[in-house]
Design a protein around this motif. Structure first.
Motif, PDB file in Angstrom:
ATOM      1  N   UNK A  91       0.824  -1.215   0.000  1.00  0.00           N
ATOM      2  CA  UNK A  91       0.000   0.000   0.000  1.00  0.00           C
ATOM      3  C   UNK A  91       0.853   1.258   0.000  1.00  0.00           C
ATOM      4  N   UNK A  92       1.999   1.199   0.705  1.00  0.00           N
ATOM      5  CA  UNK A  92       2.836   2.395   0.856  1.00  0.00           C
ATOM      6  C   UNK A  92       3.811   2.595  -0.297  1.00  0.00           C
ATOM      7  N   UNK A  93       3.692   1.785  -1.355  1.00  0.00           N
ATOM      8  CA  UNK A  93       4.489   1.990  -2.566  1.00  0.00           C
ATOM      9  C   UNK A  93       3.524   2.238  -3.724  1.00  0.00           C
ATOM     10  N   UNK A  94       3.032   3.453  -3.872  1.00  0.00           N
ATOM     11  CA  UNK A  94       2.029   3.730  -4.899  1.00  0.00           C
ATOM     12  C   UNK A  94       2.658   3.847  -6.287  1.00  0.00           C
ATOM     13  N   UNK A  95       1.832   3.834  -7.322  1.00  0.00           N
ATOM     14  CA  UNK A  95       2.343   4.095  -8.663  1.00  0.00           C
ATOM     15  C   UNK A  95       3.154   5.379  -8.715  1.00  0.00           C
ATOM     16  N   UNK A  96       4.171   5.380  -9.562  1.00  0.00           N
ATOM     17  CA  UNK A  96       5.107   6.481  -9.787  1.00  0.00           C
ATOM     18  C   UNK A  96       6.165   6.576  -8.687  1.00  0.00           C
ATOM     19  N   UNK A  97       6.321   5.480  -7.926  1.00  0.00           N
ATOM     20  CA  UNK A  97       7.433   5.321  -7.002  1.00  0.00           C
ATOM     21  C   UNK A  97       8.534   4.536  -7.716  1.00  0.00           C
ATOM     22  N   UNK A  98       9.790   4.833  -7.395  1.00  0.00           N
ATOM     23  CA  UNK A  98      10.913   4.072  -7.922  1.00  0.00           C
ATOM     24  C   UNK A  98      11.440   3.130  -6.841  1.00  0.00           C
ATOM     25  N   UNK A 206       7.146   1.873 -10.538  1.00  0.00           N
ATOM     26  CA  UNK A 206       5.846   1.276 -10.235  1.00  0.00           C
ATOM     27  C   UNK A 206       4.765   1.917 -11.096  1.00  0.00           C
ATOM     28  N   UNK A 207       3.973   1.054 -11.723  1.00  0.00           N
ATOM     29  CA  UNK A 207       2.919   1.523 -12.631  1.00  0.00           C
ATOM     30  C   UNK A 207       1.513   1.240 -12.127  1.00  0.00           C
ATOM     31  N   UNK A 208       1.357   0.370 -11.110  1.00  0.00           N
ATOM     32  CA  UNK A 208       0.027  -0.082 -10.711  1.00  0.00           C
ATOM     33  C   UNK A 208       0.122  -0.822  -9.379  1.00  0.00           C
ATOM     34  N   UNK A 209      -1.025  -1.230  -8.846  1.00  0.00           N
ATOM     35  CA  UNK A 209      -1.094  -2.032  -7.623  1.00  0.00           C
ATOM     36  C   UNK A 209      -1.370  -3.505  -7.925  1.00  0.00           C
ATOM     37  N   UNK A 210      -0.938  -3.996  -9.100  1.00  0.00           N
ATOM     38  CA  UNK A 210      -1.225  -5.365  -9.480  1.00  0.00           C
ATOM     39  C   UNK A 210      -2.754  -5.566  -9.392  1.00  0.00           C
ATOM     40  N   UNK A 211      -3.258  -6.677  -8.828  1.00  0.00           N
ATOM     41  CA  UNK A 211      -4.711  -6.872  -8.785  1.00  0.00           C
ATOM     42  C   UNK A 211      -5.223  -7.102  -7.365  1.00  0.00           C
ATOM     43  N   UNK A 212      -4.374  -6.902  -6.367  1.00  0.00           N
ATOM     44  CA  UNK A 212      -4.793  -7.195  -5.002  1.00  0.00           C
ATOM     45  C   UNK A 212      -5.635  -6.082  -4.396  1.00  0.00           C
ATOM     46  N   UNK A 213      -5.507  -4.858  -4.862  1.00  0.00           N
ATOM     47  CA  UNK A 213      -6.179  -3.718  -4.242  1.00  0.00           C
ATOM     48  C   UNK A 213      -7.619  -3.627  -4.751  1.00  0.00           C
ATOM     49  N   UNK A 214      -8.564  -3.562  -3.835  1.00  0.00           N
ATOM     50  CA  UNK A 214      -9.987  -3.646  -4.183  1.00  0.00           C
ATOM     51  C   UNK A 214     -10.410  -2.590  -5.199  1.00  0.00           C
ATOM     52  N   UNK A 215      -9.906  -1.366  -5.051  1.00  0.00           N
ATOM     53  CA  UNK A 215     -10.374  -0.269  -5.910  1.00  0.00           C
ATOM     54  C   UNK A 215      -9.421  -0.013  -7.074  1.00  0.00           C
ATOM     55  N   UNK A 224       0.728   1.823 -19.094  1.00  0.00           N
ATOM     56  CA  UNK A 224       1.386   2.702 -20.061  1.00  0.00           C
ATOM     57  C   UNK A 224       1.398   4.151 -19.597  1.00  0.00           C
ATOM     58  N   UNK A 225       0.305   4.602 -19.004  1.00  0.00           N
ATOM     59  CA  UNK A 225       0.246   5.988 -18.532  1.00  0.00           C
ATOM     60  C   UNK A 225       1.257   6.237 -17.422  1.00  0.00           C
ATOM     61  N   UNK A 226       1.324   5.330 -16.462  1.00  0.00           N
ATOM     62  CA  UNK A 226       2.248   5.529 -15.346  1.00  0.00           C
ATOM     63  C   UNK A 226       3.692   5.264 -15.753  1.00  0.00           C
ATOM     64  N   UNK A 227       3.897   4.354 -16.695  1.00  0.00           N
ATOM     65  CA  UNK A 227       5.251   4.132 -17.201  1.00  0.00           C
ATOM     66  C   UNK A 227       5.769   5.395 -17.874  1.00  0.00           C
ATOM     67  N   UNK A 229       4.797   8.425 -17.172  1.00  0.00           N
ATOM     68  CA  UNK A 229       5.041   9.399 -16.107  1.00  0.00           C
ATOM     69  C   UNK A 229       6.336   9.107 -15.362  1.00  0.00           C
ATOM     70  N   UNK A 230       6.692   7.815 -15.248  1.00  0.00           N
ATOM     71  CA  UNK A 230       7.937   7.448 -14.561  1.00  0.00           C
ATOM     72  C   UNK A 230       9.173   7.714 -15.402  1.00  0.00           C
ATOM     73  N   UNK A 231       8.994   7.877 -16.701  1.00  0.00           N
ATOM     74  CA  UNK A 231      10.131   7.875 -17.613  1.00  0.00           C
ATOM     75  C   UNK A 231      11.141   8.974 -17.310  1.00  0.00           C
ATOM     76  N   UNK A 232      10.668  10.193 -17.043  1.00  0.00           N
ATOM     77  CA  UNK A 232      11.594  11.297 -16.790  1.00  0.00           C
ATOM     78  C   UNK A 232      12.445  11.019 -15.559  1.00  0.00           C
ATOM     79  N   UNK A 233      11.814  10.488 -14.508  1.00  0.00           N
ATOM     80  CA  UNK A 233      12.561  10.194 -13.287  1.00  0.00           C
ATOM     81  C   UNK A 233      13.591   9.100 -13.533  1.00  0.00           C
TER      82      UNK A 233
END
Length: 285
Positions: A91-98, A206-215, A224-227, A229-233
């Motif tokens: 939970x504490x590693x959201x999308x757009x974390x490295x 990180x691009x997603x929460x896989x499929x474990x997160x209910x929402x 693709x969207x989060x990838x 966004x991560x690209x510049x970093x």
């Protein structure tokens, strides 16, 4: 030194390489995913290779891992920085974390994990699957390069076969083990890099929460969207890591084959010896 970079074309396009050229490298393990692009950055030679090909045409299972690592070795690479898109299992590693992981759990099924075999048995140590020296350097570069992005140092990357995403049962199992991220491409790349005596580590976005997160259930569009966004970093991390790698950098990976070949040299078939000459020749004299 020659530093290899394995990732997507966005990295190559962002790196301010000078004096670039391409080399078509043939290997005993087939053709690499793409030609190797070489150039200079901050006085260091850089060799870039896109894992999935220029147009992302190779699946995680079918990417030319052995040929890619062999090709980098053949152009003089001795250390490799890799990049991967991954899902978060925390939970504490959201999308757009490295995340710069230091452990791997291998759940792949259909990939060739070794250069050897065919009459030559090699038992390679792999307790620390990423080079600890490169992990430390890459994590430090990430922390210095991106002020507005969270960087997690260390963690376990569980590598699945793909190309499908996880089931909910699989995702919950990975979480129950305390693993941190899930992806499809660090294996067998890390194993082959170790066999080739290359210092290897990866920075994952990180691009997603896989499929474990209910929402939140992973989709290609979200990835693709989060990838993107991560690209510049990630680009900033790669450039910082190349610019700041110490001249006196040393790695235990550079002698990883020592004491690992279980077959007497005279018993190894000549064809096999010729195929692995670049990788293990000094140990077979």
């Amino acid at each position: 030194m020659t530093i290899g970079v394995i990732g997507g074309s966005g990295i190559y396009e962002a790196l301010p390489l000078e004096n670039t050229r391409t080399e078509d490298v043939s290997t005993p393990y087939g053709e690499p995913s793409e030609s190797v692009t070489l150039g200079e950055l901050a006085g260091r030679e850089v060799a870039f290779l896109p894992r999935h090909g220029a147009d992302h045409q190779h699946t995680p299972t079918d990417a030319s891992y052995r040929a890619n690592i062999y090709a980098l070795k053949s152009v003089g690479v001795d250390r490799v920085i890799s990049t991967n898109a991954v899902g978060s299992l925390r939970e504490d590693l959201p999308p757009r974390t490295l995340v710069v992981p230091d452990q791997i759990f291998d759940r792949t099924k259909h990939r060739s994990p070794t250069f050897f075999g065919d009459g030559m048995v090699v038992h390679m140590g792999f307790a620390d699957p990423y080079c600890p020296e490169m992990v430390h350097h890459l994590a430090s570069a990430a922390e210095d390069a991106v002020d507005d992005t969270v960087v997690e140092r260390g963690g376990t990357y569980v590598c699945i076969e793909g190309p499908q995403f996880s089931t909910k049962a699989e995702s919950e199992f990975y979480r129950s083990q305390g693993w941190d991220v899930v992806g499809m491409t660090t294996i067998p790349e890390a194993k082959l890099a170790r066999e080739a005596e290359l210092s290897y580590a990866t920075v994952t976005g990180i691009t997603d929460y896989d499929v474990w997160k209910e929402d939140s259930e992973v989709s290609l569009q979200e990835v693709l969207e989060n990838a993107a966004a991560n690209q510049d970093a990630i680009n900033a991390v790669i450039e910082r890591a190349i610019r700041t790698i110490p001249e006196d950098f040393e790695s235990e990976a550079w002698s990883a084959l020592e004491g690992t070949i279980n077959t007497p040299t005279e018993a190894i078939p000549e064809e096999t010896r010729e195929r692995v000459e670049l990788l293990a020749g000094e140990y077979l004299e």
